[in-house]
Design a protein around this motif. Structure first.
Motif, PDB file in Angstrom:
ATOM      1  N   SER A  28       0.809  -1.223   0.000  1.00  9.82           N
ATOM      2  CA  SER A  28       0.000   0.000   0.000  1.00  9.82           C
ATOM      3  C   SER A  28       0.842   1.272   0.000  1.00  9.82           C
ATOM      4  O   SER A  28       0.313   2.368  -0.214  1.00  9.82           O
ATOM      5  CB  SER A  28      -0.905   0.024   1.240  1.00  9.82           C
ATOM      6  N   MET A  29       2.126   1.154   0.225  1.00  9.48           N
ATOM      7  CA  MET A  29       3.004   2.324   0.265  1.00  9.48           C
ATOM      8  C   MET A  29       3.436   2.780  -1.134  1.00  9.48           C
ATOM      9  O   MET A  29       4.031   3.844  -1.273  1.00  9.48           O
ATOM     10  CB  MET A  29       4.248   2.026   1.104  1.00  9.48           C
ATOM     11  N   PHE A  30       3.168   1.993  -2.152  1.00 11.85           N
ATOM     12  CA  PHE A  30       3.508   2.421  -3.510  1.00 11.85           C
ATOM     13  C   PHE A  30       2.688   3.663  -3.846  1.00 11.85           C
ATOM     14  O   PHE A  30       1.466   3.688  -3.672  1.00 11.85           O
ATOM     15  CB  PHE A  30       3.216   1.324  -4.525  1.00 11.85           C
ATOM     16  N   ASP A  31       3.372   4.699  -4.369  1.00  7.90           N
ATOM     17  CA  ASP A  31       2.659   5.943  -4.647  1.00  7.90           C
ATOM     18  C   ASP A  31       2.688   6.333  -6.129  1.00  7.90           C
ATOM     19  O   ASP A  31       2.083   7.325  -6.522  1.00  7.90           O
ATOM     20  CB  ASP A  31       3.246   7.088  -3.814  1.00  7.90           C
ATOM     21  N   TYR A  32       3.364   5.533  -6.930  1.00 10.00           N
ATOM     22  CA  TYR A  32       3.492   5.894  -8.346  1.00 10.00           C
ATOM     23  C   TYR A  32       3.737   4.606  -9.098  1.00 10.00           C
ATOM     24  O   TYR A  32       4.468   3.732  -8.620  1.00 10.00           O
ATOM     25  CB  TYR A  32       4.674   6.858  -8.508  1.00 10.00           C
ATOM     26  N   PHE A  33       3.131   4.506 -10.275  1.00 10.86           N
ATOM     27  CA  PHE A  33       3.228   3.269 -11.047  1.00 10.86           C
ATOM     28  C   PHE A  33       3.649   3.605 -12.479  1.00 10.86           C
ATOM     29  O   PHE A  33       3.211   4.620 -13.044  1.00 10.86           O
ATOM     30  CB  PHE A  33       1.873   2.544 -11.049  1.00 10.86           C
ATOM     31  N   LEU A  34       4.480   2.746 -13.035  1.00  6.14           N
ATOM     32  CA  LEU A  34       5.039   3.003 -14.352  1.00  6.14           C
ATOM     33  C   LEU A  34       4.953   1.732 -15.193  1.00  6.14           C
ATOM     34  O   LEU A  34       4.969   0.612 -14.665  1.00  6.14           O
ATOM     35  CB  LEU A  34       6.506   3.428 -14.240  1.00  6.14           C
ATOM     36  N   TRP A  35       4.904   1.921 -16.483  1.00  4.46           N
ATOM     37  CA  TRP A  35       5.012   0.818 -17.436  1.00  4.46           C
ATOM     38  C   TRP A  35       6.251   1.053 -18.304  1.00  4.46           C
ATOM     39  O   TRP A  35       6.475   2.168 -18.795  1.00  4.46           O
ATOM     40  CB  TRP A  35       3.787   0.717 -18.329  1.00  4.46           C
ATOM     41  N   ILE A  53      -2.886   8.985  -6.929  1.00  2.00           N
ATOM     42  CA  ILE A  53      -4.066   9.818  -6.667  1.00  2.00           C
ATOM     43  C   ILE A  53      -4.985   9.887  -7.887  1.00  2.00           C
ATOM     44  O   ILE A  53      -6.049  10.504  -7.831  1.00  2.00           O
ATOM     45  CB  ILE A  53      -3.673  11.239  -6.224  1.00  2.00           C
ATOM     46  N   LYS A  54      -4.575   9.261  -8.970  1.00  2.00           N
ATOM     47  CA  LYS A  54      -5.396   9.255 -10.179  1.00  2.00           C
ATOM     48  C   LYS A  54      -5.890   7.848 -10.456  1.00  2.00           C
ATOM     49  O   LYS A  54      -5.369   6.863  -9.908  1.00  2.00           O
ATOM     50  CB  LYS A  54      -4.585   9.760 -11.365  1.00  2.00           C
ATOM     51  N   ASP A  55      -6.878   7.742 -11.335  1.00  2.00           N
ATOM     52  CA  ASP A  55      -7.326   6.411 -11.727  1.00  2.00           C
ATOM     53  C   ASP A  55      -7.153   6.139 -13.222  1.00  2.00           C
ATOM     54  O   ASP A  55      -7.354   5.004 -13.676  1.00  2.00           O
ATOM     55  CB  ASP A  55      -8.769   6.166 -11.305  1.00  2.00           C
ATOM     56  N   LYS A  56      -6.713   7.153 -13.955  1.00  2.00           N
ATOM     57  CA  LYS A  56      -6.518   6.964 -15.393  1.00  2.00           C
ATOM     58  C   LYS A  56      -5.512   7.972 -15.920  1.00  2.00           C
ATOM     59  O   LYS A  56      -5.507   9.143 -15.501  1.00  2.00           O
ATOM     60  CB  LYS A  56      -7.868   7.142 -16.097  1.00  2.00           C
ATOM     61  N   ASN A  57      -4.689   7.508 -16.834  1.00  2.00           N
ATOM     62  CA  ASN A  57      -3.796   8.421 -17.552  1.00  2.00           C
ATOM     63  C   ASN A  57      -3.680   7.942 -18.991  1.00  2.00           C
ATOM     64  O   ASN A  57      -3.526   6.744 -19.244  1.00  2.00           O
ATOM     65  CB  ASN A  57      -2.411   8.472 -16.889  1.00  2.00           C
ATOM     66  N   GLU A  58      -3.758   8.874 -19.898  1.00  2.00           N
ATOM     67  CA  GLU A  58      -3.810   8.529 -21.321  1.00  2.00           C
ATOM     68  C   GLU A  58      -2.700   9.239 -22.072  1.00  2.00           C
ATOM     69  O   GLU A  58      -2.413  10.419 -21.832  1.00  2.00           O
ATOM     70  CB  GLU A  58      -5.174   8.961 -21.862  1.00  2.00           C
ATOM     71  N   VAL A  64      -3.334   3.935 -19.045  1.00  3.89           N
ATOM     72  CA  VAL A  64      -3.132   3.133 -17.843  1.00  3.89           C
ATOM     73  C   VAL A  64      -4.278   3.428 -16.885  1.00  3.89           C
ATOM     74  O   VAL A  64      -4.661   4.576 -16.691  1.00  3.89           O
ATOM     75  CB  VAL A  64      -1.750   3.402 -17.206  1.00  3.89           C
ATOM     76  N   PHE A  65      -4.825   2.368 -16.316  1.00  7.91           N
ATOM     77  CA  PHE A  65      -5.906   2.460 -15.337  1.00  7.91           C
ATOM     78  C   PHE A  65      -5.400   1.935 -14.004  1.00  7.91           C
ATOM     79  O   PHE A  65      -4.707   0.925 -13.953  1.00  7.91           O
ATOM     80  CB  PHE A  65      -7.109   1.616 -15.779  1.00  7.91           C
ATOM     81  N   LEU A  66      -5.773   2.631 -12.939  1.00  8.42           N
ATOM     82  CA  LEU A  66      -5.379   2.209 -11.599  1.00  8.42           C
ATOM     83  C   LEU A  66      -6.622   2.021 -10.737  1.00  8.42           C
ATOM     84  O   LEU A  66      -7.452   2.928 -10.636  1.00  8.42           O
ATOM     85  CB  LEU A  66      -4.464   3.253 -10.953  1.00  8.42           C
ATOM     86  N   ASN A  67      -6.742   0.862 -10.119  1.00  4.60           N
ATOM     87  CA  ASN A  67      -7.815   0.573  -9.171  1.00  4.60           C
ATOM     88  C   ASN A  67      -7.150   0.324  -7.820  1.00  4.60           C
ATOM     89  O   ASN A  67      -6.673  -0.770  -7.531  1.00  4.60           O
ATOM     90  CB  ASN A  67      -8.605  -0.662  -9.638  1.00  4.60           C
ATOM     91  N   LYS A  68      -7.104   1.373  -7.007  1.00  3.21           N
ATOM     92  CA  LYS A  68      -6.383   1.282  -5.739  1.00  3.21           C
ATOM     93  C   LYS A  68      -7.006   0.296  -4.779  1.00  3.21           C
ATOM     94  O   LYS A  68      -6.310  -0.401  -4.041  1.00  3.21           O
ATOM     95  CB  LYS A  68      -6.287   2.668  -5.089  1.00  3.21           C
ATOM     96  N   SER A  69      -8.320   0.244  -4.761  1.00  2.00           N
ATOM     97  CA  SER A  69      -8.976  -0.654  -3.800  1.00  2.00           C
ATOM     98  C   SER A  69      -8.648  -2.110  -4.118  1.00  2.00           C
ATOM     99  O   SER A  69      -8.511  -2.940  -3.220  1.00  2.00           O
ATOM    100  CB  SER A  69     -10.482  -0.416  -3.787  1.00  2.00           C
TER     101      SER A  69
END
Lengths: 114, 109
Positions: A28-35, A53-58, A64-69
């Protein structure tokens, strides 16, 4: 203990269709995700990223979609092109005492079929 | 563009040899990293450095050491190479983003 997992080692997609690559994480400590994308005999190159803090970036054909839950992210490539054939790694960033490090997933080999 | 150069593309070494893998970056970055890439395991962090003469263990430091005497150069050392260290080794430098070198494929026989 694999904190970042890519459960599909390989994926084949018809040219022009959508490619969906998935990634799950546990920390849960990850704060940024990359491909990252990697061709044989080359180093990984950055593709797209997303803040927690986002759920989508284009960016063009890549989203990229992020589902934190669910602690899940996915990379969508549409339309897929032959040049997209490569190994794709997701990576997650954690920060500690002012330093940061990336933890990578196991990779998914994407093959685009002409 | 940032350039990260790894001195060797391919290396073959014998078991027990001391092996040096060299990495140089040209953008005055403070942070440098060594990863190894293995099939089914992805990229795993061996060591990283956030300043000259500073080093931190990554996730799999056993059997490795590093040296950072100058800002631009980060060396990975295999004190006594073993066959399970046969792998692709990737160096990275971090400024605004991460830039990777092309990798060194090391085979230990």
């Amino acid at each position: 203990d694999q904190q970042v997992k890519q459960n599909s080692p390989s994926l084949s997609v018809q040219e022009g269709r959508i490619s969906i690559l998935n990634c799950d994480y546990t920390n849960s400590m990850f704060d940024y995700f990359l491909w990252y994308k990697k061709y044989p005999a080359e180093g990984p190159t950055f593709l797209i990223s997303i803040s927690s803090i986002k759920d989508k970036n284009e960016d063009g054909r890549f989203t990229v979609f992020l589902n934190k839950s669910a602690k899940h992210l996915s990379l969508h490539i549409v339309p897929s092109q032959p040049g997209d054939s490569a190994v794709y790694f997701c990576a997650a960033r954690a920060r500690s005492f002012g330093n940061e490090k990336l933890t990578f997933g196991t990779g998914t080999r994407l093959t685009i079929i002409p | 563009d940032v350039k990260v150069t790894q001195s060797s593309r391919y290396l073959v070494k014998r078991t027990g040899e001391k092996v040096f893998l060299e990495c140089v970056q040209d953008m005055d970055h403070e942070n440098m990293f060594w990863y190894r890439q293995d099939p089914g395991l992805g990229l795993r962090l061996i060591y990283f450095s956030y300043d000259v003469k500073m080093k931190e263990k990554g996730d799999i430091p056993e059997g490795y050491s590093v040296s950072r005497e100058k800002k631009e150069r980060f060396s990975l050392i295999l004190e006594s190479a073993s066959t399970n260290q046969t792998s692709m080794y990737l160096c990275a430098s971090r400024g605004y983003g991460y830039t990777f070198g092309s990798g060194t494929r090391l085979t230990v026989v």
